[in-house]
Design a protein around this motif. Structure first.
Motif, PDB file in Angstrom:
ATOM      1  N   LEU A 206       0.859  -1.184   0.000  1.00 52.90           N
ATOM      2  CA  LEU A 206       0.000   0.000   0.000  1.00 52.90           C
ATOM      3  C   LEU A 206       0.897   1.235   0.000  1.00 52.90           C
ATOM      4  CD1 LEU A 206      -2.961   1.079   0.250  1.00 52.90           C
ATOM      5  CD2 LEU A 206      -2.489   1.318   2.698  1.00 52.90           C
ATOM      6  N   PRO A 207       1.171   1.809  -1.185  1.00 51.13           N
ATOM      7  CA  PRO A 207       1.946   3.054  -1.215  1.00 51.13           C
ATOM      8  C   PRO A 207       1.130   4.206  -0.638  1.00 51.13           C
ATOM      9  CG  PRO A 207       1.323   2.365  -3.451  1.00 51.13           C
ATOM     10  CD  PRO A 207       0.799   1.331  -2.519  1.00 51.13           C
ATOM     11  N   VAL A 208       1.806   5.080   0.075  1.00 52.20           N
ATOM     12  CA  VAL A 208       1.140   6.186   0.764  1.00 52.20           C
ATOM     13  C   VAL A 208       1.913   7.471   0.502  1.00 52.20           C
ATOM     14  CG1 VAL A 208       0.387   7.106   2.993  1.00 52.20           C
ATOM     15  CG2 VAL A 208       0.301   4.637   2.574  1.00 52.20           C
ATOM     16  N   ALA A 209       1.203   8.506   0.043  1.00 52.14           N
ATOM     17  CA  ALA A 209       1.807   9.834  -0.077  1.00 52.14           C
ATOM     18  C   ALA A 209       1.859  10.448   1.316  1.00 52.14           C
ATOM     19  CB  ALA A 209       0.983  10.706  -1.019  1.00 52.14           C
ATOM     20  N   LEU A 210       3.065  10.678   1.807  1.00 50.88           N
ATOM     21  CA  LEU A 210       3.260  11.104   3.190  1.00 50.88           C
ATOM     22  C   LEU A 210       3.215  12.621   3.310  1.00 50.88           C
ATOM     23  CD1 LEU A 210       6.187   8.693   4.107  1.00 50.88           C
ATOM     24  CD2 LEU A 210       3.768   8.452   4.730  1.00 50.88           C
ATOM     25  N   PRO A 211       2.701  13.122   4.432  1.00 51.47           N
ATOM     26  CA  PRO A 211       2.691  14.570   4.654  1.00 51.47           C
ATOM     27  C   PRO A 211       4.071  15.049   5.069  1.00 51.47           C
ATOM     28  CG  PRO A 211       1.843  13.469   6.593  1.00 51.47           C
ATOM     29  CD  PRO A 211       2.128  12.383   5.570  1.00 51.47           C
ATOM     30  N   PRO A 212       4.359  16.305   4.884  1.00 51.00           N
ATOM     31  CA  PRO A 212       5.632  16.820   5.389  1.00 51.00           C
ATOM     32  C   PRO A 212       5.632  16.786   6.911  1.00 51.00           C
ATOM     33  CG  PRO A 212       4.231  18.609   4.608  1.00 51.00           C
ATOM     34  CD  PRO A 212       3.560  17.333   4.198  1.00 51.00           C
ATOM     35  N   GLY A 213       6.771  16.498   7.473  1.00 50.36           N
ATOM     36  CA  GLY A 213       6.858  16.452   8.926  1.00 50.36           C
ATOM     37  C   GLY A 213       6.691  15.044   9.461  1.00 50.36           C
ATOM     38  N   LEU A 350      -4.154  -0.669  -2.907  1.00 49.08           N
ATOM     39  CA  LEU A 350      -3.463  -1.897  -2.546  1.00 49.08           C
ATOM     40  C   LEU A 350      -3.063  -2.609  -3.836  1.00 49.08           C
ATOM     41  CD1 LEU A 350      -2.867  -3.154   0.252  1.00 49.08           C
ATOM     42  CD2 LEU A 350      -4.849  -4.628  -0.112  1.00 49.08           C
ATOM     43  N   VAL A 351      -1.746  -2.808  -4.035  1.00 45.26           N
ATOM     44  CA  VAL A 351      -1.239  -3.316  -5.308  1.00 45.26           C
ATOM     45  C   VAL A 351      -0.171  -4.380  -5.049  1.00 45.26           C
ATOM     46  CG1 VAL A 351      -1.675  -1.159  -6.549  1.00 45.26           C
ATOM     47  CG2 VAL A 351       0.538  -1.511  -5.424  1.00 45.26           C
ATOM     48  N   PRO A 352       0.156  -5.186  -6.072  1.00 50.24           N
ATOM     49  CA  PRO A 352       1.325  -6.057  -5.944  1.00 50.24           C
ATOM     50  C   PRO A 352       2.589  -5.214  -5.835  1.00 50.24           C
ATOM     51  CG  PRO A 352      -0.065  -6.704  -7.820  1.00 50.24           C
ATOM     52  CD  PRO A 352      -0.556  -5.373  -7.350  1.00 50.24           C
ATOM     53  N   PRO A 353       3.640  -5.728  -5.212  1.00 48.78           N
ATOM     54  CA  PRO A 353       4.866  -4.939  -5.056  1.00 48.78           C
ATOM     55  C   PRO A 353       5.411  -4.418  -6.385  1.00 48.78           C
ATOM     56  CG  PRO A 353       4.965  -6.868  -3.648  1.00 48.78           C
ATOM     57  CD  PRO A 353       3.729  -7.018  -4.489  1.00 48.78           C
TER      58      PRO A 353
END
Length: 450
Positions: A206-213, A350-353
């Motif tokens: 599950l790739p996630v776009a992370l917030p700054p900080g 949710l994806v394959p690696p």
């Protein structure tokens, strides 16, 4: 049509032969006593016949190459499973004791049958060239299954030299793009196998776009997804604690990915994929939750016997069922809560690696397009800031279907304004807008309290 005097054991064996070509595995139940049989199959008490049917079906299907999985009837476990499902014949037939399934020799011992002789693994010549050519030849048939079977056998045999040579041959003969496609196909094969406690296990990401900080807690984020109602009842997800780096996932070879799968099934932290540095992940903007997906949708003999054959597969027009649409909406609601509670943090899909890089690239493309079309939303927020008279403005977003609802408040809780933007007025999908919003207004999960 079955006659009253037909031998139920022979009838079951005939049905097993009929359905065998369409099965990879089967789940059979054995009964220790009449009470257990009567609990699971109300009104039936002939334990000897019920177990004889299971033995006949197992022997028939094993002879056709179908994996036999066995569960022992347990009244307590069954009643706990049945709670909340409704007491009906289909529910009785569909019981799966997930915690105590038996496979391999253990399954045949429970049936009091001799286990079939083990199938020796294929032996490959030491020279990788001929096998690499054979692998590429099997890939020429898009409808065939030979490529997947041969690739899986090579991965299980640890023949990374053959796989690497096949990729180099495609790069030399065709293009870098075609070589990347082959590598992705090999990674797809490596990431899943008929191992573990269920019928199938695979690595998911599950790739996630992370917030700054501050980076959100990985365990809490995964727990929120599992509790959201976005997963299928026939699936089980088990996420690793901690974040993984997209680059580390991209560097996994097929053999390394298979080792990750084996470690996850065994409950170990994968040696080939250690946790990433959260400060570095936050700086680069993306992290990945990695987990194991177990498929519990094992064909159950009692269901097949009750229906007189295999259940019909849903057609293409039946794929968007109320259940699948409900899970999609639950996922979007969870994603919206995450974005609101963590300053624009956006889980992707949710994806394959092997699809992590593509998922991130697609998100960045949509984000770039979205930034160019945010004028209406920016103007709306700026108007609210003027009304706030210098107080901080926060936004409570909500994804409703394909629309995006925005409610603006002061940080102290005074409502300022709200708007609902349908899909045609959004520069990107509603769920993908959340990360963009978090870049220029603070998001809140709930309305601030005064």
């Amino acid at each position: 049509m079955q006659r009253a005097d037909d031998d139920p054991v022979e009838v079951a064996a005939d049905l097993a032969r009929e359905v065998a070509p369409d099965l990879d595995a089967i789940l059979l139940t054995v009964y220790p006593d009449a009470d257990a049989l009567d609990t699971l199959r109300p009104g039936e008490t002939d334990v000897a016949t019920a177990n004889a049917v299971a033995r006949a079906v197992a022997a028939t299907l094993a002879g056709e190459g179908v994996e036999v999985i066995v569960q022992r009837a347990d009244r307590g476990a069954f009643r706990r499973w049945l709670a909340g499902r409704g007491d009906s014949p289909p529910a009785h037939h569909a019981w799966v004791d997930r915690d105590r399934l038996l496979r391999g020799a253990d399954a045949f011992r429970a049936l009091r049958l001799p286990p079939p002789p083990p199938v020796p693994p294929p032996r490959f010549p030491a020279a990788p060239g001929p096998v690499a050519d054979e692998l590429l030849a099997t890939r020429e048939d898009p409808e065939g299954e030979e490529f997947g079977a041969l690739a899986a056998a090579l991965i299980e045999a640890g023949r990374g030299d053959v796989l690497d040579l096949a990729v180099r041959k495609v790069r030399a003969r065709q293009s870098d793009e075609n070589a990347a496609d082959l590598q992705a196909d090999l990674l797809e094969v490596a990431g899943g196998a008929a191992i573990g406690p269920s019928g199938w296990a695979e690595v998911v990401a599950l790739p996630v776009a992370l917030p700054p900080g501050a980076v959100p807690d990985a365990v809490a984020l995964a727990g929120g997804l599992l509790a959201s109602g976005a997963t299928d009842a026939t699936e089980e997800l088990r996420f690793l604690p901690g974040w993984r780096a997209p680059d580390a996932i991209a560097e996994l070879s097929p053999l390394a990915l298979r080792r990750v799968l084996l470690d996850l099934v065994a409950g170990r932290d994968p040696r080939d994929l250690p946790p990433g540095d959260t400060d570095e992940l936050a700086r680069r903007g993306f992290g990945v939750l990695v987990g194991l997906r177990l498929d519990w949708d094992i064909p159950v003999w009692d269901v097949i016997a009750a229906e007189g054959g295999l259940p019909e597969e849903p057609g293409e027009d039946e794929e968007d069922t109320p259940e699948t649409l409900g899970r999609a909406r639950a996922f979007d609601r969870w994603r919206g809560r995450v974005a609101a509670e963590h300053g624009g943090c956006v889980p992707l899909d949710l994806v394959p690696p092997c699809d992590v890089a593509a998922a991130i690239a697609g998100f960045l493309d949509e984000a770039a397009a979205g930034v160019e079309g945010l004028d209406e939303i920016r103007d709306f927020i700026e108007a609210a800031r003027r009304e706030a008279g210098g107080a901080e403005v926060v936004c409570r977003p909500a994804v409703v279907g394909e629309s995006l609802e925005l409610a603006l408040y002061t940080a102290e809780g005074r409502f300022l304004d709200g708007v609902t933007l349908p899909r045609e007025r959004l520069p990107a999908a509603a769920a993908d807008m959340l990360g963009l919003l978090g870049s220029f207004v603070r998001l809140a999960g709930d309305a601030p309290r005064r």
